[in-house]
Structure formats: C-alpha cells, structure tokens
Design a protein around this motif. Structure first.
Motif, PDB file in Angstrom:
ATOM      1  N   THR A   1       0.810  -1.207   0.000  1.00 26.73           N
ATOM      2  CA  THR A   1       0.000   0.000   0.000  1.00 26.73           C
ATOM      3  C   THR A   1       0.844   1.258   0.000  1.00 26.73           C
ATOM      4  OG1 THR A   1      -0.092  -0.059   2.415  1.00 26.73           O
ATOM      5  CG2 THR A   1      -1.866  -1.164   1.226  1.00 26.73           C
TER       6      THR A   1
ATOM      7  N   ASP B   1       2.206   3.865  -3.755  1.00 32.25           N
ATOM      8  CA  ASP B   1       1.584   5.080  -4.257  1.00 32.25           C
ATOM      9  C   ASP B   1       2.036   6.302  -3.478  1.00 32.25           C
ATOM     10  OD1 ASP B   1       0.170   3.763  -6.228  1.00 32.25           O
ATOM     11  OD2 ASP B   1      -1.565   3.400  -4.945  1.00 32.25           O
TER      12      ASP B   1
ATOM     13  N   GLY C   1       5.591   7.201  -4.437  1.00 35.54           N
ATOM     14  CA  GLY C   1       5.625   7.879  -5.718  1.00 35.54           C
ATOM     15  C   GLY C   1       5.175   9.318  -5.617  1.00 35.54           C
ATOM     16  N   GLN C   2       4.124   9.581  -4.850  1.00 31.27           N
ATOM     17  CA  GLN C   2       3.644  10.946  -4.664  1.00 31.27           C
ATOM     18  C   GLN C   2       4.667  11.796  -3.922  1.00 31.27           C
ATOM     19  OE1 GLN C   2      -0.232  10.717  -2.799  1.00 31.27           O
ATOM     20  NE2 GLN C   2      -0.912   9.132  -4.230  1.00 31.27           N
TER      21      GLN C   2
ATOM     22  N   ARG D   1      -1.372  10.447  -9.012  1.00 24.75           N
ATOM     23  CA  ARG D   1      -2.648   9.839  -8.681  1.00 24.75           C
ATOM     24  C   ARG D   1      -2.448   8.501  -7.965  1.00 24.75           C
ATOM     25  NH1 ARG D   1      -4.065  11.968 -13.903  1.00 24.75           N
ATOM     26  NH2 ARG D   1      -3.557   9.991 -14.907  1.00 24.75           N
ATOM     27  N   GLY D   2      -3.454   8.143  -7.181  1.00 23.50           N
ATOM     28  CA  GLY D   2      -3.434   6.870  -6.482  1.00 23.50           C
ATOM     29  C   GLY D   2      -3.874   5.744  -7.407  1.00 23.50           C
ATOM     30  N   SER D   3      -4.417   4.690  -6.813  1.00 23.44           N
ATOM     31  CA  SER D   3      -4.871   3.559  -7.610  1.00 23.44           C
ATOM     32  C   SER D   3      -6.101   3.957  -8.425  1.00 23.44           C
ATOM     33  CB  SER D   3      -5.198   2.378  -6.698  1.00 23.44           C
ATOM     34  OG  SER D   3      -6.303   2.706  -5.863  1.00 23.44           O
TER      35      SER D   3
ATOM     36  N   ASP E   1      -9.132   4.390  -6.194  1.00 20.79           N
ATOM     37  CA  ASP E   1      -9.160   5.658  -5.469  1.00 20.79           C
ATOM     38  C   ASP E   1      -9.559   6.801  -6.389  1.00 20.79           C
ATOM     39  OD1 ASP E   1      -8.355   4.335  -3.199  1.00 20.79           O
ATOM     40  OD2 ASP E   1      -6.214   4.749  -3.524  1.00 20.79           O
ATOM     41  N   GLN E   2      -9.025   6.795  -7.620  1.00 19.01           N
ATOM     42  CA  GLN E   2      -9.365   7.849  -8.567  1.00 19.01           C
ATOM     43  C   GLN E   2     -10.843   7.815  -8.911  1.00 19.01           C
ATOM     44  OE1 GLN E   2      -6.586   8.339 -11.967  1.00 19.01           O
ATOM     45  NE2 GLN E   2      -5.371   6.752 -10.976  1.00 19.01           N
TER      46      GLN E   2
END
Length: 426
Positions: free
Chosen positions: A319, A322, A325-326, A368-370, A373-374
């Motif tokens: 988890t 993401d 990466g952000q 962006r997330g998964s 989530d988007q």
C-alpha cells in the motif's frame, strides 16, 4: 609560484614527517609524503574538488557509484518520460499548431527523441556529466527566420555564461574543433538548478555531495581490496604449544595460496595437532557494512530520492508504493518541473506568446493513487451519492489527459435543460 612551493616543509619539522599543506578556498589539502595517492589527484586536478576522503570527484567517477547512478537515472528518466505539452492559457487545450509543441513533445532535433533530449539535459543540470562542477544544461536554439526548428544540446563544460553591463547574458562556447564563439542569450536554452551562488549558474548536486560520494567510493574500494588481497576465513587456528619453524612456513604458504575471494572457504591442512575455532562476522565487519549503507542515504539526500526507491529499505511495497511515488514527485521532481517550465517560457517563447501559452508536464500519472481511489474521488466530485458536485466532466477528462467531448451526459445532480425532463404522458 611553482608547484614545488606548495610542498615546502617547515624548518621546524623533520623532513620525513612534515606534511605538505596548500590552502585553497579556506581549506587545507594535506599530504603525508610524495607517495600519498591524494597528492597525485591534487596535481592531476589542480586541487579542484579534492575531498577529505582523498579523492577528486568528477561526474564520471560519481556515476560509478550505484546510489548516484540510481538517483540521477530516476530523476532524468522521470523528466524524460513524462509528457511535456504546450497549452493554451485560455482553455488549457494543447497548442499543437505551434512549432514549439512538436519540439517539446516529440522531436527536439534530427537525432534525438524528446525522451533522450530531456534525459540528457536533466543529467547535465544535476551536474552528472563532464567535470560535474556546475548544475547547468545548455542547448543551442536553431531558428528558421523567427521559428524555432531545433534544440541542440551543448556540453556543459564547453559553455560559460557571463553577464554583460546591461544585465543580459551571453554564452562563450568553446567549439570542439577549436576556437570560441559568443552566443547571445536569445540563442541559448539554459536550464539550471534552482540553488545558485550568483543567480546565473546552478549548483552541481554531484559537487555538493562530493564528500559523501568520495567516502562511499573509498569504503567500496576498501571492501574490494579485502576480497582481492585478504584471506576470507571462517574462524581462528589454535595450537596448544609453540609451532615449529618448518610447520609455520608450510602453514604460511598454505594460507597465502588461499588469498582472495576466489579461494575463500577452501580446506586448510592443519599442522601438528592444531584446532579450528569457527568465527562469525566481526563488529568491525558489521560497522563497514553499516557505513556503506549510511553513505547511500547521505548521497540520496541532496537528490531528494526516498530511501525505498534506492532499495535501501526492506519496505512493504503493497500500500505504500503510491505514497512513495507521490512523495518523490512532490518534493523531488516538482522543483525540476517548474525549472523546466519557466526556462521554456524565458528562453523559447516571446513575450506575446508567453501571454497566450504555457508549457506543462503531465505528472498526473505519478501523483494519482490507484484506479479505485481515482474512480471514487471523481465520482464524488461529479455528484455521486447525492453529494454536491464540485467538478465538471471536462475537468476530470483534462486530468486524465483526455480531450473535450460534447456527447457525454451531464454530471449527476446537474441539469441539462429540457433534456433531463421525463417524457410527457400521452
């Protein structure tokens, strides 16, 4: 002053022990004898970039360190692979009719792709090419009339920016074939690292991290010398009494034949009833391993690359990938996005064009997330579940890098005139 004046010994010091000292930029370079390897580095590079670890760090030497290579490649490849488009300010649509659009997005010159060009320019701006002394990247702007048709990268070490009396810049370019040419500011695309000592040339991250890089290289060399010259053993040899000279010589020869990593852990013939005591990793060995790991962390800090992206942590990537990466995009790449975008406006757009167009990286895929989530976020933004909508359909499509469409139904909760009314009963 001749080079020999740098190494004059003090009359009060013995000739065999007096170090040679030369002060540069407020720091002293100290050598203990003419066979000191740091002396050779100092003479070869004129003292430029000599670290306390005894190495003069160039970009070529730094890029042989795995951590530096990983940091530079992560940042450079990210800048190279993300789409870079020229947009209209009025409606945020792509200005694909502008000549600069093709150069930025697809083909900057006749032999490079956009990925190759931007990756190379970013590597230069990080100080990871040439001597590694400056954080600048330069490209010659080739025009046909007033239209830009190519961007030709120039080696950082061959270009020197200087400021004129009217505060504008000019660039002295040392041609590979010999001679110099002075290029006006309007003919050079100049990308520089944001931190600077004079506001003209950027600081080189490789140069700023030279001490950490040099210590990492020396630590790695020490480990390599251990495997090349040392005997890797699994314990100690014990003898209840004194070993005879003949047995000692035979044992010594046998041990010398097992030097080096290729001979590690081979059987050893013991002499005169000797015993073997197995051993483990010593505290000193563990300290060396920790030192190499810590130097990787030290090198990554100036570049803004999180530890797990360098494989320095045993992190659960499930988890957290993401979020990592952000984090990297926001704090490691965003400053470079802004540096590129503003450099393009400054160097490649006229004042009139800058009022109409803006270059933008599309970093949405990294931020962006998964997909789940988007989808939840966009659904709520468009009014799903009775929530007050706060997004337009075209805003969502813009974030997804999709074009405008007139054939989509309005968001939930938003009226579309008579089209939303139920049919009248007969």
């Amino acid at each position: 002053m001749s080079i020999f004046d740098w190494f004059r010994r003090s009359a009060s010091e013995p000739a065999a022990t007096a170090p040679a000292v030369h002060a540069m930029a407020g720091e002293a370079a100290q050598f203990y004898g003419m066979d000191d390897p740091r002396l050779l580095e100092f003479i070869r590079n004129g003292g430029e970039g000599l670290t306390e670890a005894g190495l003069s760090i160039t970009a070529k030497a730094a890029m042989k360190n795995p951590t530096v290579l990983r940091c530079v490649s992560l940042i450079s490849f990210s800048i190279g692979m993300l789409p870079l488009h020229l947009h209209r300010k009025s409606d945020s649509t792509m200005a694909d009719e502008h000549p600069l659009f093709r150069i930025l997005h697809r083909r900057p010159n006749a032999w490079q792709t956009a990925f190759e060009f931007r990756s190379l320019m970013q590597q230069n701006a990080l100080g990871a090419s040439g001597s590694g002394q400056r954080g600048d990247a330069f490209a010659l702007i080739v025009r046909s009339g007033t239209r830009i048709i190519q961007l030709v990268p120039l080696p950082t070490d061959q270009v020197t920016p200087r400021q004129k009396t009217d505060w504008s810049l000019e660039y002295v370019y040392n041609k590979p074939s010999g001679g110099q040419v002075v290029l006006p500011q309007s003919d050079v695309f100049h990308l520089r690292y944001g931190l600077s000592e004079d506001g003209i040339s950027g600081l080189s991250l490789v140069k700023q991290a030279a001490e950490a890089i040099a210590l990492a290289i020396q630590t790695e060399k020490a480990a390599a010398r251990l495997f090349r010259n040392g005997m890797v053993v699994g314990g100690a040899l014990k003898h209840k009494d004194k070993l005879s000279p003949e047995a000692y010589e035979r044992l010594k020869s046998s041990m010398e034949a097992r030097e080096g990593a290729s001979n590690a852990h081979k059987w050893l013939i013991l002499e005169e009833g000797m015993d073997v005591t197995p051993g483990g990793t010593s505290g000193r060995d563990s300290q060396a391993i920790e030192q190499r790991k810590y130097q990787g962390e030290e090198i990554s800090r100036p570049f803004g690359v999180p530890r797990p992206l360098l494989n320095l942590d045993e992190t659960n990537w499930g988890t957290g990938v993401d979020v990592l990466g952000q984090f990297f995009v926001r704090f490691g790449l965003n400053p470079w996005f802004e540096a590129w975008q503003q450099a393009i406006v400054r160097c490649l757009l006229t004042e009139a064009e800058a009022d109409l167009y803006e270059p933008k990286f599309n970093a949405g895929a990294l931020l962006r997330g998964s997909m789940k989530d988007q989808a939840e976020f966009f659904a709520k933004g468009l009014g799903a579940g009775g929530q007050q909508p706060f997004l337009e359909v075209d805003e969502v499509r813009g974030w997804l890098d999709l074009p405008h469409s007139d054939n989509l139904p309005p968001p939930l909760g938003q009226s579309n005139g008579a089209a939303n009314e139920p049919p009248k009963s007969a």
